[in-house]
Design an enzyme around this catalytic site. Structure first.
Site, PDB file in Angstrom:
ATOM      1  N   GLY A 245       0.704  -1.330  -0.035  1.00 41.99           N
ATOM      2  CA  GLY A 245      -0.012  -0.066   0.235  1.00 41.99           C
ATOM      3  C   GLY A 245       0.793   1.262  -0.076  1.00 41.99           C
ATOM      4  O   GLY A 245       0.066   2.368  -0.242  1.00 41.99           O
ATOM      5  N   GLU A 288       4.076  -6.984   1.870  1.00 43.19           N
ATOM      6  CA  GLU A 288       3.593  -7.273   0.603  1.00 43.19           C
ATOM      7  C   GLU A 288       3.654  -6.032  -0.529  1.00 43.19           C
ATOM      8  O   GLU A 288       2.449  -5.539  -0.882  1.00 43.19           O
ATOM      9  CB  GLU A 288       2.241  -7.863   0.435  1.00 43.19           C
ATOM     10  CG  GLU A 288       1.885  -9.008   1.267  1.00 43.19           C
ATOM     11  CD  GLU A 288       0.579  -9.245   1.622  1.00 43.19           C
ATOM     12  OE1 GLU A 288      -0.228  -8.584   1.415  1.00 43.19           O
ATOM     13  OE2 GLU A 288       0.129 -10.657   2.213  1.00 43.19           O
ATOM     14  N   ARG A 291       3.087  -1.429  -5.603  1.00 44.22           N
ATOM     15  CA  ARG A 291       3.477  -0.215  -6.637  1.00 44.22           C
ATOM     16  C   ARG A 291       4.608   0.519  -6.193  1.00 44.22           C
ATOM     17  O   ARG A 291       5.483   1.134  -7.210  1.00 44.22           O
ATOM     18  CB  ARG A 291       2.185   0.806  -6.045  1.00 44.22           C
ATOM     19  CG  ARG A 291       2.390   2.356  -7.008  1.00 44.22           C
ATOM     20  CD  ARG A 291       1.062   3.018  -6.251  1.00 44.22           C
ATOM     21  NE  ARG A 291      -0.243   2.512  -5.858  1.00 44.22           N
ATOM     22  CZ  ARG A 291      -1.084   2.312  -6.736  1.00 44.22           C
ATOM     23  NH1 ARG A 291      -1.043   3.079  -7.958  1.00 44.22           N
ATOM     24  NH2 ARG A 291      -2.337   1.771  -6.383  1.00 44.22           N
ATOM     25  N   CYS A 358     -13.734   2.851 -28.204  1.00 45.80           N
ATOM     26  CA  CYS A 358     -14.901   3.476 -28.418  1.00 45.80           C
ATOM     27  C   CYS A 358     -15.524   3.574 -27.127  1.00 45.80           C
ATOM     28  O   CYS A 358     -16.484   2.933 -26.895  1.00 45.80           O
ATOM     29  CB  CYS A 358     -15.607   2.673 -29.244  1.00 45.80           C
ATOM     30  SG  CYS A 358     -14.736   2.361 -30.750  1.00 45.80           S
ATOM     31  N   GLU A 359     -15.015   4.517 -26.078  1.00 43.51           N
ATOM     32  CA  GLU A 359     -15.690   4.790 -24.934  1.00 43.51           C
ATOM     33  C   GLU A 359     -15.189   6.268 -24.523  1.00 43.51           C
ATOM     34  O   GLU A 359     -13.990   6.588 -24.706  1.00 43.51           O
ATOM     35  CB  GLU A 359     -15.014   4.046 -23.761  1.00 43.51           C
ATOM     36  CG  GLU A 359     -15.402   2.455 -23.842  1.00 43.51           C
ATOM     37  CD  GLU A 359     -16.727   1.876 -23.467  1.00 43.51           C
ATOM     38  OE1 GLU A 359     -17.424   2.686 -22.731  1.00 43.51           O
ATOM     39  OE2 GLU A 359     -17.119   0.865 -23.907  1.00 43.51           O
ATOM     40  N   TYR A 387       0.483  -1.603 -12.045  1.00 42.28           N
ATOM     41  CA  TYR A 387      -1.089  -1.577 -12.501  1.00 42.28           C
ATOM     42  C   TYR A 387      -1.200  -1.010 -14.237  1.00 42.28           C
ATOM     43  O   TYR A 387      -2.206  -0.416 -14.269  1.00 42.28           O
ATOM     44  CB  TYR A 387      -1.863  -0.994 -11.532  1.00 42.28           C
ATOM     45  CG  TYR A 387      -1.808  -1.652  -9.983  1.00 42.28           C
ATOM     46  CD1 TYR A 387      -2.255  -2.798  -9.830  1.00 42.28           C
ATOM     47  CD2 TYR A 387      -0.930  -0.798  -9.182  1.00 42.28           C
ATOM     48  CE1 TYR A 387      -1.769  -3.322  -8.529  1.00 42.28           C
ATOM     49  CE2 TYR A 387      -0.661  -1.418  -7.896  1.00 42.28           C
ATOM     50  CZ  TYR A 387      -1.085  -2.800  -7.335  1.00 42.28           C
ATOM     51  OH  TYR A 387      -1.012  -3.387  -6.672  1.00 42.28           O
TER      52      TYR A 387
HETATM   53  C1  LIG Z   1      -2.521  -5.171  -4.119  1.00 45.01           C
HETATM   54  C2  LIG Z   1      -2.177  -5.763  -2.723  1.00 45.01           C
HETATM   55  C3  LIG Z   1      -0.838  -5.542  -2.369  1.00 45.01           C
HETATM   56  C4  LIG Z   1       0.211  -4.448  -2.884  1.00 45.01           C
HETATM   57  O1  LIG Z   1      -0.384  -3.175  -2.928  1.00 45.01           O
HETATM   58  P1  LIG Z   1       0.478  -1.846  -3.456  1.00 45.01           P
HETATM   59  O2  LIG Z   1      -0.448  -0.863  -3.149  1.00 45.01           O
HETATM   60  O3  LIG Z   1       0.707  -2.126  -4.890  1.00 45.01           O
HETATM   61  O4  LIG Z   1       1.771  -1.992  -2.657  1.00 45.01           O
HETATM   62  C5  LIG Z   1      -0.544  -6.158  -1.270  1.00 45.01           C
HETATM   63  N1  LIG Z   1      -1.239  -7.099  -0.415  1.00 45.01           N
HETATM   64  C6  LIG Z   1      -2.499  -7.428  -1.020  1.00 45.01           C
HETATM   65  C7  LIG Z   1      -3.299  -8.141  -0.386  1.00 45.01           C
HETATM   66  C8  LIG Z   1      -3.003  -6.686  -1.933  1.00 45.01           C
HETATM   67  O5  LIG Z   1      -4.221  -6.989  -2.677  1.00 45.01           O
END
Ligand SMILES: *Cc1c(COP(=O)(O)O)cnc(C)c1O
Length: 406
Positions: A245, A288, A291, A358-359, A387
Site C-alpha cells: 500500500g 507485500e 506499486r 470506443c468509450e 497496474y
Molecule cells: C494489491 C495488494 C498489495 C500491494 O499493494 P500496493 O499498493 O501495490 O503496494 C499487497 N497485498 C494485497 C493483499 C494486495 O491485494
C-alpha cells in the site's frame, strides 16, 4: 543522497536516469510496431534495495499483480523478494519465473477449490484467509490431502485511509478480510481442525496508494491485540504480515519527498508494532509491497495518430488507451505525459489526450498543458510500471502492448 528526478531529458531525448546512468528511450522507438511498456532495471533494483534498507527486519513478498513481467520478477527474486499471489495463474507464472512455493503468500477473497488444492499440495508458504467459508474449505481440502494448511487470518480492521475509494480495502463494508466480530468463530474452526489448520499468523492490507500512515499505525496497534490472543491459542502463530500500500507521487517527480514518506512509513510500522515486538521477540514481520517498487520504473510509449481540432477542444489521439492503461478511467488517476523528444522552439498548448477505444472514459488526461506535439511523434506516459500492463485487456480487439526491460 537520493536524487529527485528519474525521467529526464539529455540532448533533448527522454530517458531513465538512475545514479549517473542515463538510458535514452529514443532508440527503442526506431523499430516501432505499436505501444510499448518500457521498464528500468536500474530503478527497480534501486527501489528494492532502498525498501529493504528502510525495513531491515521485514521479509518481503512482492505483490506481483502490480507488474508481472518475467524480467521484473527475476530482478526482485534476486533481491530476495518472495511473491504475494492472488490466483492460480499468478502462482504458475511465479513458478515459471523461478519463485518457489516456499516464498509465496496467497491472498484474495475468491480462491477456488482447484486453486487451494494445488497450493496446498505444493506446500505453499502461507495462505491469507479472507472469510469463514474459505477457512472451512481449506480445512476440508487439507483433511483430504492429509496436509496441514499454513493459514494467516487477514483481518479487516475497519480503518479508513486517504486514497481513492476503489483501492481502499480496510473498511468494514469492503469485501476484504475477516470482520473483527468473527474472530472467535475462526479460532473455534481452527481449533476443531487442528490436524488440518496451522495458524501461522495474521495479515492486514489497508489499501493502495497510501501516503499518510496514521491509519496504518492505528491498525497495527489494533491488530496487535488480535495477534496476542491468537498466539495464546496457537503456539505457531508468529507471522505478522502488514500488507502493501505504500504510495508514490504521480503529480510530479519528487524522489526526495518519497524518501521522506518511506521514512514516515517505516516509522509508523515501527511504532505500531513496538508493543507486540516486545511481548513476542521472535515475531516474523512480513510485507507485500507492489506499486512502490515498480510504479515509477515503467513508462508507456505511444505514437500520435492524429491531432484533432474542434471548435471546443484539441485532442491528441494515441494508439494506446484504456485497454493498456486503465488507471485514469478507473480511478481518475493522474499520469504525467511528456514528448519523447523535446523541442525548445514549441509553445505550450492545452490538449485532451485520448486513446482509440470506443468509450468516452478512454482518456489519459483532460485539459493538459504540454509542449506542442504533432502527428506521428511519440508521447511518453509516466509512472506506468504498476497496474499498467497487468490490468490491460484486448477490448475492441486491440492487441496488447509489448513490454520490455532496459
Ligand atoms: C494489491 C495488494 C498489495 C500491494 O499493494 P500496493 O499498493 O501495490 O503496494 C499487497 N497485498 C494485497 C493483499 C494486495 O491485494
Amino acid at each position: 543522497m537520493i536524487q529527485n528526478e528519474f525521467l529526464v531529458y539529455k540532448n533533448n531525448e527522454l530517458g531513465f536516469q538512475w545514479q549517473n546512468q542515463f538510458r535514452s528511450l529514443k532508440n527503442i522507438m526506431s523499430n516501432y510496431q505499436g505501444p510499448v511498456f518500457v521498464y528500468s532495471q536500474d530503478l527497480i533494483k534501486g527501489r528494492a534495495q532502498q525498501l529493504r534498507a528502510a525495513l531491515p527486519d521485514v521479509n518481503f513478498y512482492y505483490a506481483m499483480k502490480a507488474n508481472a513481467y518475467p524480467e521484473v520478477l527475476k530482478i526482485l527474486a534476486n533481491e530476495g523478494f518472495g511473491a504475494d499471489v492472488v490466483s492460480g495463474g499468478e502462482i504458475e507464472h511465479a513458478l515459471n519465473c523461478k519463485i518457489p512455493m516456499s516464498k509465496m503468500v496467497y491472498s484474495g477473497v475468491g480462491k477456488t477449490k482447484i486453486e487451494l488444492r494445488n497450493a496446498l499440495k505444493n506446500n505453499i508458504y502461507q495462505i491469507n484467509v479472507e472469510s469463514v467459508p474459505e477457512l472451512k474449505r481449506i480445512a476440508q481440502i487439507a483433511n483430504e490431502l492429509t496436509v496441514k494448511a499454513p493459514v494467516a487470518f487477514r483481518i479487516n480492521p475497519d480503518i479508513s485511509i486517504q486514497t481513492h475509494p476503489y483501492i481502499a480495502t480496510g473498511l468494514k463494508d469492503n469485501k476484504f478480510g475477516i470482520d473483527l466480530s468473527q474472530i472467535p468463530e475462526i479460532i473455534q474452526i481452527a481449533k476443531d481442525n487442528r490436524m488440518a489448520i496451522s495458524v501461522v499468523g495474521i495479515s492486514l492490507h489497508l489499501g493502495s496508494q497510501m501516503l499518510e500512515f496514521g491509519s496504518l499505525q492505528e491498525s497495527l496497534e489494533k491488530l496487535s491485540d488480535v495477534f496476542l490472543s491468537l498466539s495464546k491459542e496457537f503456539s505457531e502463530c508468529l507471522r505478522f504480515d502488514f500488507g502493501g500500500g505504500l504510495g508514490i507521487i504521480y503529480e510530479d517527480q519528487n524522489l526526495s519527498s518519497e524518501d521522506h514518506k518511506l521514512k514516515e512509513y517505516a516509522d509508523a510500522i515501527h511504532k505500531g508494532l513496538m508493543r507486540l515486538k516486545s511481548s513476542i521477540p521472535n515475531i516474523v514481520l512480513q510485507s507485500e509491497p507492489g506499486r512502490w517498487l515498480v510504479g515509477h520504473a515503467g513508462v508507456l510509449i505511444s505514437q500520435i495518430q492524429y491531432i484533432k481540432k474542434t471548435p471546443y477542444k484539441e485532442f491528441i489521439i494515441l494508439d494506446t488507451g484504456m485497454n493498456h492503461l486503465v488507471r485514469p478511467s478507473l480511478y481518475e488517476a493522474y499520469h504525467h505525459v511528456l514528448p519523447l523528444i523535446k523541442n525548445e522552439n514549441r509553445n505550450v498548448k492545452l490538449y485532451d489526450i485520448v486513446g482509440p477505444i470506443c468509450e468516452s472514459s478512454d482518456f489519459f488526461a483532460k485539459s493538459r498543458q504540454i509542449s506542442e506535439v504533432r502527428q506521428d511523434e511519440f508521447i511518453v506516459i509516466m509512472d506506468c510500471g504498476a497496474y499498467g500492463a497487468t490490468m490491460s485487456n484486448d477490448y475492441n480487439r486491440q492487441p496488447r502492448a509489448v513490454e520490455l526491460l532496459i
